[in-house]
Design an enzyme around this catalytic site. Structure first.
Site, PDB file in Angstrom:
ATOM      1  CD  GLN A  52     -14.482  16.760  17.109  1.00 26.41           C
ATOM      2  OE1 GLN A  52     -13.393  16.650  17.642  1.00 26.41           O
ATOM      3  NE2 GLN A  52     -14.619  17.200  15.854  1.00 26.41           N
ATOM      4  CB  SER A  88      -0.904  -0.013   1.222  1.00 26.74           C
ATOM      5  OG  SER A  88      -1.729   1.133   1.190  1.00 26.74           O
ATOM      6  CD  GLU A 117      -5.158  12.183  13.025  1.00 25.02           C
ATOM      7  OE1 GLU A 117      -4.887  12.432  11.829  1.00 25.02           O
ATOM      8  OE2 GLU A 117      -5.630  13.029  13.803  1.00 25.02           O
TER       9      GLU A 117
END
Lengths: 608, 608
Positions: B418, B118, B357
């Site tokens: 959130q 990937s 992230e």
């Protein structure tokens, strides 16, 4: 700019700060300090540069403003108040149950294009809206307000690369460089030069200013409007919590209401009730749209073998001829997903997003803001790269069509990195999503057409290898339906399959029928919504279901079936991928994963 | 460099090309042309600069080589052959069932640190390995081979930013700029300057070379080794398929075996059997490790209210004192996830990854390559941003610990952007994953400790608000277990819950008990593996299960329960989030989503 205007702008910014403090105080939570840093920037934008008709949010000539830093919602809502779009009473409903003024903006408000609050998304979506402007030949501008913290997100640089390369001069990013993230200083603090070097390297026009100086802001916004062939980023040095000593430029003041809001309001000069007259856009020509035509979906002969990915590409090209609003996006794998067939036929409506799946999905979201019908395709496995964007598209209620090719172990030799094995599990929980998984080319073509008018996020899962055509051309496959492929009164088990496993199930059923074990077979091409009635009938009549899928056991077709029949209490056996595949031929892969005809026969025998 | 060495390097590169062509020919698929472009680069690296003991892949002083362009696996395996690590016979098993030489490299091979394939992941993982070197005070280098297409991935720029900012001089990226992606030209073609400007802006030392000139390559690699305080990127202009006219620098030749491999081998000068003597690393000191100590987990008093996220932070700090191998990573939300408690206690073992992230998870993967035990935390919702990295960590068999805070609608006012509502669905299908969801602080603390020695990807879901402490300090909660909190012989229903809904279930059970409707309650803190025995017992004895979770109905706890009991055929009612939440208080959210005590009572009554 005349002195009185500067005074007005300062007063307007002060009002935005006051109202941000008041809204957060009424809520007892929220992000007033992140709002206060950007108040001057937005005051000047609204008073001098934005072209927007608040009475007519659907006006195609309207500019688009995206708060990528969605947590600065108190500022956004204070701007709406200053523009006369919401009143003070509504402002104070901020974050309360039933209010449109949510903690982070969503399109429940008619002036909000997309939900934000997951950082780093507003800019890539803005790129999509800016691309739409070019497509529909409209002069509107796209303004994106970013925080400095979110510039660490890779998606920002996917967007920077795409916008720079495309020369999207109608896109302006205003970065509120207040130097403080949620839990402390950002990496680059007030070093706006660090950001300017980066954006500059990606081909952007960069401007560094004092974000509390209305004159500098006005000059920068004008400069952005006058810049050609390049997007502009305005890097504005600001102070978080500007104007209130208790919080100004201080750590530990993120994401909470001020301790003494009354004192803060006083410090800011008290409550004001200024209006801002946002310029309405000039009359613009009607948005350009491509011609519509007749829909002639490809027709495949039963008995032939055709890959559903090929049917996707051919159907999409047919759809493109029929509908001028259909556009397609590729993540640099169009020869694999077969998006290339659309690209060749309709190059103006085709967007090559290169290997940047977050920007791929975000551009689709941006394009649908303006009514286009985007189809975005890559390998199913690589859509995982954009999961947060898909999730937020669900929150936005965005109507986008995603297509994941090369699903499952059936791809064969390429190995696990290329296998979409978690995509159904990922797509099903997305709010308002539709999940489709055709087993033959005619069904795939029909579903591609079906998707065009679906609302929300829809997902089509396609297969790399050729599968037998079992349906006639022109048959209809409504979303939420299924097809019973084998059924008799004597069935003791019903096998529920989709995609490649339909063909394994049919082969197993034939083998079992020959051994006098009649079983039913359902093609569950619509994984969500699922055909609960058909499944309930099968569950009730045979009492035994076997689900078989080229996907991990968790979260896919099997679970969709279980959810549908769980209150009825049939016995259900799930077949799916549980181990870690390696390289092997497609046939070996299906056998090793125990989802082939032999495994199905064995499961039936075990169950009975 | 002497003439004879240049000749040897050219011959070695030719052999690598020949073997890449042969391996792909034997497989009938694969990526020979993407291997051929990088053959000179890797020949010089292996012959002159890599420090690696193939006989001892676990040698801590070994360099690390990551093929971020994992599809160039034929080249990697040809290098292994040249280094004597695999023989020619094994080389020709490429992509066949049972072979270690998979379509894309995985750690089934002892010299491969992490699975790639990937794109855009090898570099961010390499950043993690380079950070590990600094932590353990070892002089090894990290070499990453990237393709040019994958530089469009945002994750590359997250890594560029982090490595540049950290000044990771032990990290060298070699970009094989062959100008051709899978389906055609890349965005920047052979404009290595475009890439150099970008990496340069992110603080890297950049070198542009002819990637087929061994002398230039050698000079660049030496320059990288001699560069201090900055990572180096070598931008090498190459030709895809170099050396074989049929495919050289031609479109349409990606990802397939050559049509006439024999002719290609001849054109490349025939089969060779050269060996490359890879330098073994110099003797190095033992890797530095921090001291171990006694484990004293925090103890919470039953009846108190404590958030499980707070327990996570406090337990992690306690674990840090007990185990020198534990490290923690934050995505700039450590004050929310409570990772800040570890950061304050062990700043040397704490990594601030900012709002990135993908790099957060990739760094964790890189750190575990060298035996560290990383805990990486952000909001559960934002782990969706890194799903592809989590998926690939599963393929790599990487042992990382992920923690998602602010799960579910129970966060209250902040709204849907959130709320982690898809995280269980996302984590469960990951290969080899463990999914844990504590309901009280003592349980959370115990599970944090439990995770330290888990293999594979483990995930802990924590809650924002305080929940009652119901377990005594020191109780054990084995992975795969559950807790029966209410049970009687008269139970007509068993409620299965986890996290916040455990407390709602207990309240509902008490209310029902008062109305003479005895129901059982199970705390299913281990969502995967799930306690199938306990669920089967409940299913068999009461015949009715109600699952209730602060997560979407699809893919979470309810589905885990259904999977466990599906062959037994109990009736199961699922309660979970189905609509789109807005802002509201936590209590209002639970009520609106119909997962609070009242909804449970109603579901029991409806079921009976």
């Amino acid at each position: 700019m005349p002195e009185r205007d500067l005074h007005y702008l300062a007063e307007l910014a002060a009002q935005l700060r006051v109202d941000s403090v008041r809204a957060a105080a009424a809520a007892g939570s929220g992000h007033p300090t992140s709002s206060m840093s950007a108040a001057d920037l937005m005051a000047v934008l609204f008073a001098c540069h934005l072209r927007y008709d608040f009475a007519d949010p659907g006006n195609p000539a309207n500019d688009h403003l995206i708060f990528s830093k969605g947590h600065a919602s108190p500022l956004l809502y204070s701007l709406y108040k200053a523009a006369g779009a919401v009143d003070d009473e509504e402002l104070l409903t901020f974050r309360k149950r039933g209010s449109r003024l949510e903690g982070h903006p969503t399109p429940r408000l008619p002036w909000v294009d997309v939900a934000t609050g997951s950082l780093g998304q507003g800019l890539p979506v803005g790129v999509g809206v800016a691309l739409a402007a070019r497509l529909e030949r409209l002069p509107y501008r796209v303004w994106v307000l970013c925080g400095d913290s979110e510039l660490a997100e890779g998606s920002i640089w996917e967007a920077a690369e795409h916008a720079g390369d495309e020369g999207l001069a109608n896109l302006t990013v205003i970065v509120d460089v207040n130097r403080l993230g949620q839990r402390g200083p950002t990496r680059h603090g007030w070093d706006t030069g660090a950001y300017a070097r980066r954006f500059g390297a990606f081909g952007w026009h960069t401007i560094e200013i004092d974000g509390h100086d209305p004159g500098q802001i006005d000059f920068a916004l004008s400069d952005a409007c006058n810049t050609r062939r390049r997007p502009t980023v305005i890097l504005a040095k600001t102070r978080k919590g500007e104007g209130v000593l208790e919080v100004e430029n201080r750590e530990g003041a993120h994401g909470k209401a001020l301790k003494d809001p009354d004192k803060a309001v006083e410090e800011l000069g008290g409550v004001r009730d200024l209006r801002v007259e946002v310029h309405r856009p000039d009359e613009a020509p009607a948005p350009f749209r491509f011609d519509d035509g007749a829909l002639e979906l490809p027709a495949y002969k039963t008995g032939d073998s055709v890959a559903t990915r090929t049917a996707y590409g051919e159907a999409l090209a047919a759809l493109g001829a029929a509908r001028g609003d259909v556009v397609a996006l590729d993540g640099e794998v169009g020869d694999s997903t077969k998006t290339e067939l659309f690209a060749e036929a309709f190059p103006e409506r085709f967007f090559q997003m290169y290997i940047a799946e977050q920007q791929l999905v975000a551009a689709a979201v941006g394009l649908q803001v303006r009514g286009w019908k985007p189809y975005a395709a890559t390998f199913a496995a690589f859509l995982t790269r954009a999961y947060d964007f898909v999730r937020m598209a669900g929150v936005s209620g965005a109507s986008i069509r995603l297509v994941g090719s090369h699903a499952g172990v059936a791809i064969g030799e390429d190995g696990p990195s290329q296998m979409g094995l978690e995509d159904l599990a990922m797509m099903r929980p997305v709010h308002g999503s539709t999940v489709l998984y055709p087993c033959d080319a005619n069904q795939a073509a029909a579903l591609v057409a079906e998707m065009a008018d679906l609302e929300g996020v829809s997902y089509l899962r396609t297969t790399r290898g050729a599968t037998p055509v079992i349906y006639e051309p022109g048959e209809r496959f409504p979303v939420g339906g299924s097809r019973v492929l084998r059924r008799s009164a004597e069935d003791r088990v019903t096998i529920v399959a989709a995609g490649v496993t339909v063909h394994e199930a049919l082969a197993a059923a034939d083998e079992l029928a020959a051994a006098d074990v009649p079983v039913g077979v359902i093609d569950l091409y619509s994984i969500k919504p699922v055909d609960a009635a058909a499944l309930a009938e099968a569950a009730t009549t045979t009492g035994n279901l076997i689900t078989v899928e080229d996907h991990r056991l968790e979260g896919g077709l099997g679970d969709a079936v279980l959810e549908a029949v769980s209150e009825l209490g049939p016995r259900v056996v799930q077949l799916g991928v549980s181990g870690l595949p390696a390289s092997a031929t497609p046939e070996e892969q299906l056998a090793d994963a125990r989802i082939d005809r032999r495994a199905i026969v064995a499961a039936v025998k075990r169950l009975l």
